[in-house]
Design a protein around this motif. Structure first.
Motif, mmCIF file in Angstrom:
data_model
loop_
_atom_site.group_PDB
_atom_site.id
_atom_site.type_symbol
_atom_site.label_atom_id
_atom_site.label_comp_id
_atom_site.label_asym_id
_atom_site.label_seq_id
_atom_site.Cartn_x
_atom_site.Cartn_y
_atom_site.Cartn_z
ATOM 1 N N GLY A 114 0.811 -1.212 0.000
ATOM 2 C CA GLY A 114 0.000 0.000 0.000
ATOM 3 C C GLY A 114 0.841 1.256 0.000
ATOM 4 O O GLY A 114 0.603 2.180 -0.790
ATOM 5 N N TYR A 115 1.829 1.324 0.875
ATOM 6 C CA TYR A 115 2.668 2.521 0.945
ATOM 7 C C TYR A 115 3.505 2.687 -0.326
ATOM 8 O O TYR A 115 3.696 3.802 -0.814
ATOM 9 C CB TYR A 115 3.584 2.447 2.167
ATOM 10 C CG TYR A 115 2.868 2.718 3.470
ATOM 11 C CD1 TYR A 115 2.173 3.907 3.673
ATOM 12 C CD2 TYR A 115 2.877 1.781 4.504
ATOM 13 C CE1 TYR A 115 1.511 4.157 4.863
ATOM 14 C CE2 TYR A 115 2.218 2.025 5.699
ATOM 15 C CZ TYR A 115 1.532 3.212 5.872
ATOM 16 O OH TYR A 115 0.874 3.470 7.040
ATOM 17 N N THR A 116 4.001 1.582 -0.859
ATOM 18 C CA THR A 116 4.847 1.671 -2.059
ATOM 19 C C THR A 116 4.055 2.170 -3.255
ATOM 20 O O THR A 116 4.497 3.073 -3.978
ATOM 21 C CB THR A 116 5.468 0.300 -2.379
ATOM 22 O OG1 THR A 116 6.191 -0.174 -1.244
ATOM 23 C CG2 THR A 116 6.411 0.405 -3.561
ATOM 24 N N THR A 117 2.884 1.597 -3.484
ATOM 25 C CA THR A 117 2.064 2.042 -4.618
ATOM 26 C C THR A 117 1.623 3.485 -4.442
ATOM 27 O O THR A 117 1.534 4.244 -5.422
ATOM 28 C CB THR A 117 0.835 1.144 -4.780
ATOM 29 O OG1 THR A 117 0.146 1.033 -3.522
ATOM 30 C CG2 THR A 117 1.230 -0.247 -5.262
ATOM 31 N N LEU A 118 1.360 3.878 -3.210
ATOM 32 C CA LEU A 118 0.946 5.261 -2.960
ATOM 33 C C LEU A 118 2.073 6.230 -3.313
ATOM 34 O O LEU A 118 1.845 7.245 -3.994
ATOM 35 C CB LEU A 118 0.547 5.421 -1.498
ATOM 36 C CG LEU A 118 -0.276 6.655 -1.132
ATOM 37 C CD1 LEU A 118 -1.637 6.611 -1.807
ATOM 38 C CD2 LEU A 118 -0.448 6.758 0.376
ATOM 39 N N VAL A 119 3.294 5.919 -2.875
ATOM 40 C CA VAL A 119 4.435 6.796 -3.164
ATOM 41 C C VAL A 119 4.724 6.840 -4.661
ATOM 42 O O VAL A 119 4.897 7.916 -5.248
ATOM 43 C CB VAL A 119 5.681 6.324 -2.380
ATOM 44 C CG1 VAL A 119 6.915 7.066 -2.859
ATOM 45 C CG2 VAL A 119 5.490 6.541 -0.883
ATOM 46 N N VAL A 120 4.762 5.664 -5.296
ATOM 47 C CA VAL A 120 5.059 5.606 -6.734
ATOM 48 C C VAL A 120 4.001 6.369 -7.531
ATOM 49 O O VAL A 120 4.322 7.137 -8.457
ATOM 50 C CB VAL A 120 5.143 4.136 -7.202
ATOM 51 C CG1 VAL A 120 5.235 4.060 -8.722
ATOM 52 C CG2 VAL A 120 6.346 3.444 -6.572
ATOM 53 N N SER A 121 2.743 6.202 -7.181
ATOM 54 C CA SER A 121 1.663 6.861 -7.914
ATOM 55 C C SER A 121 1.725 8.372 -7.767
ATOM 56 O O SER A 121 1.571 9.110 -8.753
ATOM 57 C CB SER A 121 0.304 6.344 -7.419
ATOM 58 O OG SER A 121 0.174 4.961 -7.629
ATOM 59 N N PHE A 122 1.968 8.859 -6.546
ATOM 60 C CA PHE A 122 2.028 10.305 -6.349
ATOM 61 C C PHE A 122 3.242 10.920 -7.032
ATOM 62 O O PHE A 122 3.151 12.013 -7.607
ATOM 63 C CB PHE A 122 2.021 10.642 -4.851
ATOM 64 C CG PHE A 122 0.650 10.871 -4.304
ATOM 65 C CD1 PHE A 122 -0.046 12.039 -4.578
ATOM 66 C CD2 PHE A 122 0.035 9.912 -3.518
ATOM 67 C CE1 PHE A 122 -1.321 12.258 -4.085
ATOM 68 C CE2 PHE A 122 -1.240 10.113 -3.012
ATOM 69 C CZ PHE A 122 -1.926 11.289 -3.294
ATOM 70 N N VAL A 123 4.372 10.242 -6.986
ATOM 71 C CA VAL A 123 5.561 10.761 -7.673
ATOM 72 C C VAL A 123 5.320 10.847 -9.178
ATOM 73 O O VAL A 123 5.628 11.853 -9.831
ATOM 74 C CB VAL A 123 6.783 9.875 -7.367
ATOM 75 C CG1 VAL A 123 7.956 10.237 -8.281
ATOM 76 C CG2 VAL A 123 7.206 10.023 -5.908
ATOM 77 N N LEU A 124 4.731 9.787 -9.749
ATOM 78 C CA LEU A 124 4.478 9.765 -11.188
ATOM 79 C C LEU A 124 3.457 10.821 -11.589
ATOM 80 O O LEU A 124 3.651 11.551 -12.575
ATOM 81 C CB LEU A 124 3.999 8.370 -11.603
ATOM 82 C CG LEU A 124 3.670 8.170 -13.087
ATOM 83 C CD1 LEU A 124 4.860 8.518 -13.956
ATOM 84 C CD2 LEU A 124 3.224 6.729 -13.342
ATOM 85 N N VAL A 125 2.358 10.938 -10.844
ATOM 86 C CA VAL A 125 1.311 11.876 -11.244
ATOM 87 C C VAL A 125 1.781 13.317 -11.092
ATOM 88 O O VAL A 125 1.475 14.175 -11.932
ATOM 89 C CB VAL A 125 0.013 11.612 -10.445
ATOM 90 C CG1 VAL A 125 0.080 12.187 -9.037
ATOM 91 C CG2 VAL A 125 -1.183 12.205 -11.179
ATOM 92 N N PHE A 126 2.574 13.624 -10.056
ATOM 93 C CA PHE A 126 3.058 14.995 -9.906
ATOM 94 C C PHE A 126 4.104 15.325 -10.966
ATOM 95 O O PHE A 126 4.204 16.484 -11.399
ATOM 96 C CB PHE A 126 3.616 15.217 -8.504
ATOM 97 C CG PHE A 126 2.565 15.576 -7.495
ATOM 98 C CD1 PHE A 126 1.870 16.772 -7.599
ATOM 99 C CD2 PHE A 126 2.257 14.726 -6.460
ATOM 100 C CE1 PHE A 126 0.899 17.117 -6.686
ATOM 101 C CE2 PHE A 126 1.276 15.061 -5.536
ATOM 102 C CZ PHE A 126 0.599 16.253 -5.643
ATOM 103 N N ALA A 127 4.882 14.335 -11.396
ATOM 104 C CA ALA A 127 5.832 14.576 -12.479
ATOM 105 C C ALA A 127 5.101 14.920 -13.778
ATOM 106 O O ALA A 127 5.537 15.793 -14.548
ATOM 107 C CB ALA A 127 6.723 13.350 -12.677
ATOM 108 N N LEU A 128 3.978 14.246 -14.028
ATOM 109 C CA LEU A 128 3.190 14.527 -15.225
ATOM 110 C C LEU A 128 2.450 15.856 -15.109
ATOM 111 O O LEU A 128 2.410 16.649 -16.052
ATOM 112 C CB LEU A 128 2.190 13.388 -15.473
ATOM 113 C CG LEU A 128 2.798 12.024 -15.795
ATOM 114 C CD1 LEU A 128 1.714 10.953 -15.862
ATOM 115 C CD2 LEU A 128 3.566 12.071 -17.115
ATOM 116 N N VAL A 129 1.869 16.105 -13.940
ATOM 117 C CA VAL A 129 1.097 17.334 -13.745
ATOM 118 C C VAL A 129 2.000 18.555 -13.757
ATOM 119 O O VAL A 129 1.568 19.658 -14.115
ATOM 120 C CB VAL A 129 0.287 17.239 -12.429
ATOM 121 C CG1 VAL A 129 -0.274 18.591 -12.022
ATOM 122 C CG2 VAL A 129 -0.842 16.238 -12.593
#
Length: 352
Positions: A169-184
């Protein structure tokens, strides 16, 4: 027929013959995006069929892994196209790695593929949304995003990863937020395009995210027995009488942020920074799916309650935002909606 008339007729026939290839090219160009979307849908549906066959014990033993790899590869392809990335390079690379994870006997690769697929589904769910003028359309976009994330979560299970649910849970949360903020960062015109209002939103969303996660972790590890018992008694009572309990991160942050972000993007480019927190609505779906403690009916009921609470909060936030901008009353809201004309590419086209 006079020589002049014959010459004109021959000229018109020659012009029509020259125009015919250009018309065919125009038709082919117009049909290509639709055919590509159909291809993506076909690939995802084929992957889902493989996962369902594996879960039902029908077909070859490799059906589940093949379906998961197909969905991972297709999601990568769609996300790269949507964000104007190097789709061919990323698709081939992810396709090779996901195939190796699905058919190879490597626990680390299978676990990594599961984390990547769940994160891809969560981010893609946010990226395929479009700006909305009214709240009802924003609710539709939230449902679409969660549906895309659910397929990614099921594909993650198809890899049969060896995981600890909390770490996953924590890993997917961190990876997802890093990826989405890089795109945004690209879509929202960088940090300098935030403005004071956008900065308040980003900081506020970060605070809500941090408090929610920290409170849950502190309660689980260091909470007093009386407090922990009281909280879990409330959750157990809700589950016993209502069948499930809403997910706090989704209800308090992810769903309201995604609904408000879609609403904001019709008016300001900085609305993408609000939409980024919509990952808080999509990534927790994978945590429910991979956990053996939740059955499918319980998962569906929990997400239904979470969706109702989150959309209610999103509606309140949007109404407060409209009041702050001076759009009060039905007539004022309709005038504001008519002026909300910021264009954005359709969901099947690249954002940049």
């Amino acid at each position: 027929m006079s020589p002049r008339t014959a010459s004109r007729s021959a000229g018109r026939r020659a012009a029509r013959r020259e125009d015919r290839p250009s018309r065919l090219r125009t038709l082919a160009t117009a049909a290509a995006p639709r055919l590509l979307v159909l291809l993506h849908l076909l690939l995802v549906l084929t992957g889902i069929a493989g996962l369902v066959a594996s879960a039902a014990g029908v077909g070859p033993a490799y059906a589940g892994g093949a379906g998961a790899a197909l969905i991972t590869t297709t999601y990568t392809w769609v996300l790269a196209l949507r964000t104007s990335g190097r789709w061919m390079l990323f698709t081939l690379l992810v396709g090779a790695l996901s195939g190796l994870a699905a058919f190879g006997d490597y626990d680390l690769l299978r676990t990594g593929a599961a984390v990547s697929t769940a994160s891809l589904g969560a981010v893609l769910g946010v990226m395929v949304t479009v700006p909305t003028v009214r709240f009802a359309a924003a609710a539709r976009e939230v449902l679409l995003a969660m549906g895309v994330a659910f397929v990614g979560a099921v594909a993650a299970v198809g890899y049969e990863p060896v995981i600890n649910v909390a770490r996953f849970g924590y890993t997917t949360l961190v990876v997802s937020f890093v990826l989405v903020f890089a795109l945004v960062y690209r879509l929202g015109a960088g940090l300098h395009g935030l403005g004071r209002r956008g900065l308040i939103v980003v900081v506020g969303g970060g605070v809500v995210l941090g408090v929610t996660l920290a409170y849950a972790e502190l309660l689980r590890r260091y909470g007093t027995p009386g407090l922990v018992t009281s909280v879990f008694d409330t959750i157990d009572w809700t589950r016993d009488h209502l069948g499930a309990f809403p997910r706090p991160l989704q209800a308090l942050l992810g769903i309201p942020a995604l609904a408000w972000g879609c609403h904001q993007r019709a008016r300001r480019r900085q609305g993408w920074w609000v939409s980024a927190f919509g990952v808080g609505a999509t990534v927790p779906i994978s945590h429910l799916v991979v956990s053996p403690a939740f059955t499918l009916p319980h998962l569906a009921l929990a997400e239904l309650y979470t969706l109702v609470v989150g959309l209610l909060l999103g509606y309140v936030v949007i109404r407060i935002d409209l009041r702050m901008t001076g759009s009060r009353g039905r007539r004022g809201r309709r005038a504001e909606e008519a002026a909300a004309i910021r264009p954005e590419p359709p969901r099947t086209q690249a954002l940049l």
